[in-house]
Design a protein around this motif. Structure first.
Motif, PDB file in Angstrom:
ATOM      1  N   LEU A  49       8.922   9.725  16.939  1.00 46.11           N
ATOM      2  CA  LEU A  49       7.543  10.177  16.761  1.00 46.11           C
ATOM      3  C   LEU A  49       7.153   9.889  15.312  1.00 46.11           C
ATOM      4  CD1 LEU A  49       5.036  11.889  17.761  1.00 46.11           C
ATOM      5  CD2 LEU A  49       6.120  13.788  16.523  1.00 46.11           C
ATOM      6  N   GLY A  50       6.051   9.172  15.132  1.00 52.58           N
ATOM      7  CA  GLY A  50       5.599   8.889  13.771  1.00 52.58           C
ATOM      8  C   GLY A  50       4.517   9.876  13.365  1.00 52.58           C
ATOM      9  N   VAL A  51       4.581  10.330  12.128  1.00 45.87           N
ATOM     10  CA  VAL A  51       3.572  11.272  11.610  1.00 45.87           C
ATOM     11  C   VAL A  51       3.107  10.798  10.250  1.00 45.87           C
ATOM     12  CG1 VAL A  51       3.037  13.698  11.192  1.00 45.87           C
ATOM     13  CG2 VAL A  51       5.037  13.095  12.563  1.00 45.87           C
ATOM     14  N   SER A  52       1.785  10.774  10.041  1.00 41.95           N
ATOM     15  CA  SER A  52       1.300  10.493   8.688  1.00 41.95           C
ATOM     16  C   SER A  52       0.098  11.373   8.408  1.00 41.95           C
ATOM     17  CB  SER A  52       0.920   9.015   8.548  1.00 41.95           C
ATOM     18  OG  SER A  52      -0.293   8.775   9.218  1.00 41.95           O
ATOM     19  N   ARG A  54      -3.571  12.398   7.250  1.00 39.60           N
ATOM     20  CA  ARG A  54      -4.846  11.701   7.276  1.00 39.60           C
ATOM     21  C   ARG A  54      -5.632  11.904   5.978  1.00 39.60           C
ATOM     22  NH1 ARG A  54      -6.702   9.827  12.271  1.00 39.60           N
ATOM     23  NH2 ARG A  54      -6.049  11.058  14.043  1.00 39.60           N
ATOM     24  N   LEU A  55      -5.423  13.054   5.390  1.00 40.22           N
ATOM     25  CA  LEU A  55      -6.297  13.417   4.281  1.00 40.22           C
ATOM     26  C   LEU A  55      -5.520  13.510   2.978  1.00 40.22           C
ATOM     27  CD1 LEU A  55      -9.334  14.031   4.404  1.00 40.22           C
ATOM     28  CD2 LEU A  55      -8.751  16.471   4.293  1.00 40.22           C
ATOM     29  N   ASP A  56      -4.519  14.330   2.971  1.00 36.60           N
ATOM     30  CA  ASP A  56      -3.790  14.632   1.746  1.00 36.60           C
ATOM     31  C   ASP A  56      -2.398  14.012   1.805  1.00 36.60           C
ATOM     32  OD1 ASP A  56      -2.419  15.675  -0.336  1.00 36.60           O
ATOM     33  OD2 ASP A  56      -2.833  17.796   0.149  1.00 36.60           O
ATOM     34  N   PRO A  57      -2.142  12.991   0.954  1.00 38.98           N
ATOM     35  CA  PRO A  57      -0.874  12.282   1.047  1.00 38.98           C
ATOM     36  C   PRO A  57       0.348  13.150   0.779  1.00 38.98           C
ATOM     37  CG  PRO A  57      -2.277  11.340  -0.700  1.00 38.98           C
ATOM     38  CD  PRO A  57      -3.048  12.435  -0.056  1.00 38.98           C
ATOM     39  N   THR A  58       0.141  14.299   0.190  1.00 43.32           N
ATOM     40  CA  THR A  58       1.315  15.128  -0.119  1.00 43.32           C
ATOM     41  C   THR A  58       1.705  16.050   1.032  1.00 43.32           C
ATOM     42  OG1 THR A  58      -0.078  16.849  -1.050  1.00 43.32           O
ATOM     43  CG2 THR A  58       0.715  15.153  -2.585  1.00 43.32           C
ATOM     44  N   MET A  59       0.997  15.975   2.128  1.00 39.22           N
ATOM     45  CA  MET A  59       1.210  16.904   3.242  1.00 39.22           C
ATOM     46  C   MET A  59       2.417  16.563   4.127  1.00 39.22           C
ATOM     47  SD  MET A  59      -0.724  19.517   3.445  1.00 39.22           S
ATOM     48  CE  MET A  59      -0.832  20.046   5.150  1.00 39.22           C
ATOM     49  N   PRO A 190       0.787   6.291  -2.705  1.00 36.79           N
ATOM     50  CA  PRO A 190       2.053   6.534  -2.002  1.00 36.79           C
ATOM     51  C   PRO A 190       1.883   7.511  -0.841  1.00 36.79           C
ATOM     52  CG  PRO A 190       2.020   7.728  -4.078  1.00 36.79           C
ATOM     53  CD  PRO A 190       0.682   7.070  -3.938  1.00 36.79           C
ATOM     54  N   ILE A 191       1.979   7.001   0.396  1.00 36.24           N
ATOM     55  CA  ILE A 191       1.939   7.884   1.567  1.00 36.24           C
ATOM     56  C   ILE A 191       3.253   7.737   2.312  1.00 36.24           C
ATOM     57  CG2 ILE A 191       0.741   8.492   3.696  1.00 36.24           C
ATOM     58  CD1 ILE A 191      -1.706   7.055   2.622  1.00 36.24           C
ATOM     59  N   ASP A 192       3.938   8.847   2.487  1.00 31.12           N
ATOM     60  CA  ASP A 192       5.161   8.804   3.275  1.00 31.12           C
ATOM     61  C   ASP A 192       4.845   9.006   4.747  1.00 31.12           C
ATOM     62  OD1 ASP A 192       7.236   8.151   1.646  1.00 31.12           O
ATOM     63  OD2 ASP A 192       7.621  10.231   0.990  1.00 31.12           O
ATOM     64  N   PHE A 193       5.408   8.135   5.564  1.00 28.72           N
ATOM     65  CA  PHE A 193       5.376   8.319   7.011  1.00 28.72           C
ATOM     66  C   PHE A 193       6.668   9.006   7.393  1.00 28.72           C
ATOM     67  CE2 PHE A 193       2.161   5.662   9.268  1.00 28.72           C
ATOM     68  CZ  PHE A 193       1.430   5.287   8.157  1.00 28.72           C
ATOM     69  N   ALA A 194       6.557   9.991   8.269  1.00 23.09           N
ATOM     70  CA  ALA A 194       7.794  10.599   8.775  1.00 23.09           C
ATOM     71  C   ALA A 194       8.071  10.058  10.174  1.00 23.09           C
ATOM     72  CB  ALA A 194       7.649  12.109   8.833  1.00 23.09           C
ATOM     73  N   ALA A 220      -3.449  15.213  10.648  1.00 25.96           N
ATOM     74  CA  ALA A 220      -2.275  14.343  10.720  1.00 25.96           C
ATOM     75  C   ALA A 220      -2.476  13.346  11.843  1.00 25.96           C
ATOM     76  CB  ALA A 220      -1.021  15.158  10.990  1.00 25.96           C
ATOM     77  N   GLN A 221      -1.897  12.186  11.647  1.00 31.15           N
ATOM     78  CA  GLN A 221      -1.960  11.210  12.728  1.00 31.15           C
ATOM     79  C   GLN A 221      -0.569  11.055  13.322  1.00 31.15           C
ATOM     80  OE1 GLN A 221      -3.566   7.444  11.542  1.00 31.15           O
ATOM     81  NE2 GLN A 221      -3.995   6.862  13.656  1.00 31.15           N
ATOM     82  N   LEU A 222      -0.515  11.111  14.668  1.00 31.30           N
ATOM     83  CA  LEU A 222       0.774  10.969  15.343  1.00 31.30           C
ATOM     84  C   LEU A 222       0.823   9.618  16.054  1.00 31.30           C
ATOM     85  CD1 LEU A 222       1.285  14.499  16.949  1.00 31.30           C
ATOM     86  CD2 LEU A 222       1.959  13.691  14.697  1.00 31.30           C
ATOM     87  N   PHE A 223       2.001   9.044  16.071  1.00 34.18           N
ATOM     88  CA  PHE A 223       2.195   7.790  16.806  1.00 34.18           C
ATOM     89  C   PHE A 223       3.280   7.993  17.848  1.00 34.18           C
ATOM     90  CE2 PHE A 223       0.902   6.940  12.492  1.00 34.18           C
ATOM     91  CZ  PHE A 223      -0.138   6.023  12.645  1.00 34.18           C
TER      92      PHE A 223
END
Ligand SMILES: Nc1ncnc2c1ncn2[C@@H]1O[C@H](COP(=O)(O)OP(=O)(O)OP(=O)(O)O)[C@@H](O)[C@H]1O
Ligand SMILES: [Mg+2]
Lengths: 372, 213
Positions: A49-52, A54-59, A190-194, A220-223
């Motif tokens: 499951l990918g998570v990034s 959407r608004l705050d890159p530190t989230m 810098p945006i980390d994808f989990a 958050a955006q989920l993939f």
């Protein structure tokens, strides 16, 4: 016996059915190859499951915390990666694809999770503008070891520096991977994808759905793979409606044609049936004979048609699909289903007309030569 | 053996009734050669169809060994025609896609040897495997004769079997039928009295009725 001795009449009938079945099977299988290819391209997303944010890159760490608290299935690993966009070719134009940049240890886990069987070339060096791609991607984009893929002057496949392909992953799945250090050095934000991996890969879908419910309302955006499946089926819903219509019309046209052909063909044999009835065959026996003959012609034509379609599709696959890494199912079960109405409809029409003819049939009229 | 009692066959021809057979009473006796003679349109064929169960009478009864043909269903009647009757029609109807031998086996698949012998006796020894269109008219009619004889029928019904043939060929067909019928009866319809030279009995027919009674 009649069929064999009258090949001149039988073969055209078989041929018409063959062509119809071949046409339908090929069309459907080729059209199905579009969504199938798209699903194949994005198949890699079913492993996690990918998570990034959407608004705050530190989230990202917060989201990961939420998603790893009381999950319904056991979680094995979380990878934090960076990503950028690239384009791949599909049957219906270019499609976006993700280049995922992760640390060396994570790469090993990721490749094993995706069922990779090793790599030719080598892994990217930390911080170097280097990437690895899977065999399908290499075929699709016509890339070889040492080629440069991401470039500063290519807006579709952008990177601050020219990025070289240094390794090709032995895997069916589509993958573009790079090293996290290089991305961290060159990306402006810098945006980390989990990437969250369940322990049991077969439970990933279940987890993904749970995660979606849990993250409702968050920025958050989920993939997840099932989303892609849903999108692709929605995308092609209208197309399939049109196809159903076209195939429906085709079946009606072919059935009418075949019904008329069969009718003519059986009319020519009324003398035979009249004679046989006069000298002691019952209507049932004759009907049975006609039925068996029709069945042989129709089912025979259907099988030959399926075989011919398979031939066409194998050629299409070898000439068109495989070189571009597009997916085509030559034994597409849906295409097979679409061909089924053809023999059934023709059989019904054939039996119907024959039955009507037999109902008011006087063998004397034939023997007296008042017919013919 | 076959007993027709007061049978009539009526066709409705544009409101007007046509009596193809009118109050005919007739018996076919075992083993006899019965000739039915009459001009064209006199109802000979119609009588034959009635006797053989191909048509149902408008009135009257047909009994075969005391059993009313009208009480039989389609299947039983077909069975009767196949097992107990033989037919030779005016035209030598054969299945065009089957050879001479196969045409006979179509009726009686188990009688290969007998079929070959019969065809040989009818002078078709070398032509067993020819298709009908490779045979002359007389030869085709002889195949039909063999087909009629194959099940050693009780009765052979022949409707102008000679009409499509020249006189010599015609006589030959009648003779072959007569020679090979064994214990069976032969009912033959014709307008040509010379064809009935070897018959045991001749009934004359005009306008649907038997005359000379
Ligand atoms: N289907 C029919 N509809 C109306 N009339 C018919 C029909 N079949 C026969 N008929 C009439 O019945 C009469 C007897 O016909 P049938 O065929 O029995 O004569 P036939 O003696 O066999 O003549 P031919 O020697 O020409 O064969 C004729 O007048 C004929 O016109
Ligand atoms: Mg007649």
């Amino acid at each position: 016996m009649f069929l064999r001795r009258n090949a001149g009449k039988t073969v055209p009938l078989v041929l018409v059915i063959t062509l119809a079945v071949m046409l339908i099977q090929s069309i459907i299988a080729l059209i199905n190859s579009i969504p199938l290819s798209i699903r194949t391209i994005y198949r890699y997303t079913d492993a996690f499951l990918g998570v990034s944010p959407r608004l705050d890159p530190t989230m990202t760490p917060t989201f990961v915390k939420t998603l790893t608290t009381n999950p319904p299935v056991e979680i094995e690993k979380v990878i934090l990666c960076r990503a950028s966009g690239a384009q791949v070719k599909s049957i219906v134009g270019k499609w976006p694809f993700a280049v995922m940049a992760m640390e060396r240890a994570d790469l090993d886990y990721y490749l094993q999770r995706q069922g990779a069987k090793g790599i030719t070339g080598r892994f990217p060096k930390d911080g170097a503008p280097e990437m690895i791609i899977s065999e399908s991607v290499a075929r699709n984009l016509n890339l070889k070891l040492g080629d440069t893929f991401l470039k500063p002057d290519d807006s579709e496949n952008f990177s601050r520096m020219p990025v070289k392909v240094v390794g090709i992953i032995k895997a069916d799945r589509w993958m573009m991977l790079s090293n996290k250090q290089y991305f961290a050095d060159t990306q402006p934000i810098p945006i980390d994808f989990a990437l969250i991996f369940t322990k049991d890969i077969s439970k990933q879908g279940e987890y993904d759905r749970w995660a979606e419910r849990k993250m409702k309302g968050e920025f958050a955006q989920l993939f997840a793979f099932h989303q892609i499946e849903k999108q692709s089926s929605e995308m092609f819903a209208v197309l399939y409606k049109i196809i159903n219509l076209v195939i429906g019309v085709l079946v009606i046209v072919i059935t009418t044609m075949m019904g008329m052909l069969m009718n003519i063909y059986q009319s020519q044999r009324l003398v035979e049936f009249g004679l046989l009835q006069a000298i002691g065959f019952t209507k049932q026996q004759l009907l049975k004979r006609v039925l068996i003959e029709s069945l042989i012609v129709i089912v025979g034509g259907w099988f030959v048609g399926l075989a011919a379609a398979r031939g066409v599709l194998l050629i299409a696959q070898a000439a068109l699909m495989t070189p571009n890494a597009f997916a085509l199912d030559v034994a597409d079960p849906m295409a097979l289903m679409y061909t089924v109405p053809v023999p059934i409809a023709i059989l019904i029409v054939a039996i119907g007309t024959i039955w009507l003819r037999f109902r008011n049939f006087d063998p004397v009229a034939v023997v007296e030569r008042r017919l013919v | 053996m076959i007993q027709a009692t007061n049978v009539s066959l009526v066709y409705n021809d544009h409101e007007k009734k046509v009596f193809a057979c009118n109050d005919v009473t007739l018996e076919v006796k075992p083993g006899e050669f019965l000739g039915i003679l009459g001009p064209s349109g006199s109802g000979k064929s119609s009588l034959l169809y009635l006797l053989s169960g191909l048509k149902n009478p408008s009135s009257g009864t047909i009994h075969h060994h005391g059993k009313d043909l009208q009480s039989l269903n389609d299947q039983q009647r077909a069975e009767l025609r196949k097992k107990h009757f033989g037919f030779v029609f005016q035209q030598p109807f054969l299945l065009g896609y089957l050879t001479a031998l196969e045409n006979i086996l179509a009726i009686s698949p188990a009688s290969k040897q007998r079929a070959e012998d019969l065809l040989a006796e009818l002078g078709l020894r070398d032509k067993l495997h020819r298709l009908p269109h490779e045979l002359s008219g007389g030869e085709r009619q002889r195949v039909c004769v063999a087909r009629a004889l194959i099940n050693q029928p009780e009765v052979i019904f022949a409707d102008e079997p000679t009409a499509a043939l020249d006189h010599t060929n015609g006589e030959q067909v009648v003779q072959l039928l007569n020679q090979h019928r064994g214990q069976g009866s032969l009912v033959m319809v014709t307008h040509d009295p010379t064809m009935l030279a070897s018959s045991d009995r001749v009934e004359r027919m005009t306008e649907g009725t038997l005359v000379g009674r």
